[in-house]
Design a protein around this motif. Structure first.
Motif, PDB file in Angstrom:
ATOM      1  N   VAL A  19       0.572  -4.211  -6.076  1.00  0.00           N
ATOM      2  CA  VAL A  19       0.437  -3.605  -4.742  1.00  0.00           C
ATOM      3  C   VAL A  19       0.714  -2.109  -4.818  1.00  0.00           C
ATOM      4  O   VAL A  19      -0.031  -1.307  -4.235  1.00  0.00           O
ATOM      5  CB  VAL A  19       1.359  -4.304  -3.714  1.00  0.00           C
ATOM      6  N   MET A  23      -2.069   0.796  -4.029  1.00  0.00           N
ATOM      7  CA  MET A  23      -1.792   1.778  -2.976  1.00  0.00           C
ATOM      8  C   MET A  23      -1.888   3.197  -3.528  1.00  0.00           C
ATOM      9  O   MET A  23      -2.506   4.075  -2.916  1.00  0.00           O
ATOM     10  CB  MET A  23      -0.413   1.530  -2.364  1.00  0.00           C
ATOM     11  N   SER A  53      -5.519   1.695   5.152  1.00  0.00           N
ATOM     12  CA  SER A  53      -5.133   0.287   5.308  1.00  0.00           C
ATOM     13  C   SER A  53      -6.306  -0.643   5.008  1.00  0.00           C
ATOM     14  O   SER A  53      -6.150  -1.647   4.304  1.00  0.00           O
ATOM     15  CB  SER A  53      -4.637   0.021   6.725  1.00  0.00           C
ATOM     16  N   LEU A  56      -6.966  -0.732   1.336  1.00  0.00           N
ATOM     17  CA  LEU A  56      -5.899  -1.478   0.681  1.00  0.00           C
ATOM     18  C   LEU A  56      -6.147  -2.982   0.792  1.00  0.00           C
ATOM     19  O   LEU A  56      -6.121  -3.700  -0.211  1.00  0.00           O
ATOM     20  CB  LEU A  56      -4.540  -1.128   1.292  1.00  0.00           C
ATOM     21  N   PHE A  57      -6.419  -3.457   2.006  1.00  0.00           N
ATOM     22  CA  PHE A  57      -6.601  -4.892   2.199  1.00  0.00           C
ATOM     23  C   PHE A  57      -7.894  -5.392   1.559  1.00  0.00           C
ATOM     24  O   PHE A  57      -7.945  -6.500   1.026  1.00  0.00           O
ATOM     25  CB  PHE A  57      -6.534  -5.242   3.684  1.00  0.00           C
ATOM     26  N   VAL A  87       2.665  -7.295   1.510  1.00  0.00           N
ATOM     27  CA  VAL A  87       1.857  -6.450   2.406  1.00  0.00           C
ATOM     28  C   VAL A  87       2.006  -6.846   3.868  1.00  0.00           C
ATOM     29  O   VAL A  87       1.305  -6.307   4.719  1.00  0.00           O
ATOM     30  CB  VAL A  87       0.359  -6.437   2.004  1.00  0.00           C
ATOM     31  N   PRO A  96      -1.859  -8.253   8.411  1.00  0.00           N
ATOM     32  CA  PRO A  96      -2.370  -8.039   7.052  1.00  0.00           C
ATOM     33  C   PRO A  96      -2.919  -9.320   6.421  1.00  0.00           C
ATOM     34  O   PRO A  96      -3.969  -9.303   5.784  1.00  0.00           O
ATOM     35  CB  PRO A  96      -1.158  -7.533   6.278  1.00  0.00           C
TER      36      PRO A  96
END
Length: 160
Positions: A19, A23, A53, A56-57, A87, A96
């Motif tokens: 993670v 990021m 965001s 990221l997801f 997350v 998330p």
């Protein structure tokens, strides 16, 4: 490097490292992605924080979908759970997790010739680009996601 000579890492440590690396990669790559999308589409990303965001997801969903290719099914499931916990801080609730599951669903519905197509189209829509079928936007996003952190790199030096 043989399996016995690799350093040991717990599943939780691997999830945390993954993670963090994703990021950091996204934060570093977002300005380039943003510039390319604006050049191609003629419009800037409306909200860079939301874009961060969403990327990221999307990346987490794409990368965790591939986990069973690198780990036993039960271990892949546990890794996904660790990542979802990381997350999903309490202040965000299940948002998330729901978003990652939405990307997983889009990946499941993608056609064999364009396996990331569903996730790319969803990402384009979430970023505010109505032309989610635009091949150039898919190409930019696809290339950016492809160069981001991958579990394969993590497993190269460590064993779980």
């Amino acid at each position: 490097m043989g399996l016995l000579w690799k350093k040991k890492m717990t599943e939780k440590e691997a999830a945390y490292r993954f993670v963090n690396e994703v990021m950091a990669s996204i934060q570093q790559t977002l300005p380039v992605i943003s510039k390319n999308l604006e050049r191609i589409s003629g419009q800037p990303i409306p909200d860079e924080q939301d874009a961060l965001s969403q990327l990221l997801f999307a990346v987490i969903a794409i990368q965790t979908k591939a986990l069973p290719n690198f780990l036993a099914v039960d271990q892949a499931k546990r890794m996904r759970e660790h990542i979802l916990e990381l997350v999903s801080p309490p202040d965000l609730g299940v948002y998330p997790q729901d978003l990652i599951m939405e990307y997983w669903s889009a990946l499941d519905q993608s056609q064999e010739l364009d396996p990331l197509g569903g996730a790319m189209q969803l990402l384009c829509t979430k970023l505010g680009y109505s032309s989610g079928n635009n091949t150039m936007i898919h190409l930019v996003l696809d290339r950016c996601i492809a160069i981001l952190c991958c579990f394969k790199e993590l497993f190269k030096d460590y064993r779980l």
